[in-house]
Design a protein around this motif. Structure first.
Motif, short mmCIF file in Angstrom:
data_model
loop_
_atom_site.label_atom_id
_atom_site.label_comp_id
_atom_site.label_asym_id
_atom_site.label_seq_id
_atom_site.Cartn_x
_atom_site.Cartn_y
_atom_site.Cartn_z
N LYS A 1 43.06 50.29 38.19
CA LYS A 1 43.46 49.21 36.74
C LYS A 1 43.03 47.80 36.71
CE LYS A 1 47.42 52.31 35.72
NZ LYS A 1 46.68 53.19 34.83
N LEU A 2 42.78 47.15 35.60
CA LEU A 2 42.29 45.62 35.62
C LEU A 2 43.80 45.03 35.35
CD1 LEU A 2 40.19 44.13 35.62
CD2 LEU A 2 39.92 44.11 33.33
N SER A 3 43.77 43.93 36.03
CA SER A 3 45.02 43.13 35.70
C SER A 3 45.30 42.82 34.05
CB SER A 3 45.25 41.93 36.59
OG SER A 3 44.52 41.03 36.07
N THR A 4 46.43 42.42 33.61
CA THR A 4 46.80 42.08 32.34
C THR A 4 46.29 40.87 31.95
OG1 THR A 4 48.67 43.31 32.37
CG2 THR A 4 48.63 41.82 30.55
N ALA A 5 46.00 39.84 33.13
CA ALA A 5 45.57 38.76 32.68
C ALA A 5 43.89 38.66 32.49
CB ALA A 5 46.11 37.69 33.71
#
Length: 123
Positions: free
Chosen positions: A34-38
């Protein structure tokens, strides 16, 4: 590529299909890493800023001194931003995170493009 996306040959359906395929690739890669939200929001903003710069560069007449600067900015901002984002990704499953970053940048560009040519509901 941008010239094709902004031309009359690329219909809303083609842009929608490209968005769906991009979302499917992002979904597959996010099942692994998963890629971070930021970083996701940063990639979306980078794609949207590419659209805004393209629109502004089309509105500026070619004889203005700023027109050439917008062309250079349009050519340099997305690759430099994407390289910076990819360089800040975690090293575990780096390729899946990089594909997600590129995908979110494409989605950030395609969503305003699809919305831009929609039919008006009320007049």
């Amino acid at each position: 590529m941008l010239n094709f996306l902004y031309s009359e040959h690329c219909t809303r359906e083609v842009k929608l299909i490209a968005s769906v395929v991009t979302c499917a690739v992002i979904y597959y890669c996010s099942s692994i890493e998963k890629l971070s939200t930021a970083l996701t929001l940063l990639c979306l903003m980078l794609g949207a800023s590419l659209h805004i710069l393209r629109i502004l560069s089309l509105k500026i007449p070619a004889d203005q001194p700023y027109a050439q600067g917008f062309k250079y900015l349009l050519l340099m901002l997305p690759p430099l931003g994407l390289v910076w984002i990819i360089s800040n990704l975690p090293l575990t499953h780096w390729l899946y995170s990089a594909v997600q970053a590129l995908g979110f940048m494409i989605i950030g560009l395609l969503l305003p493009l699809i919305y831009q040519n929609r039919a008006k509901r009320f007049e």
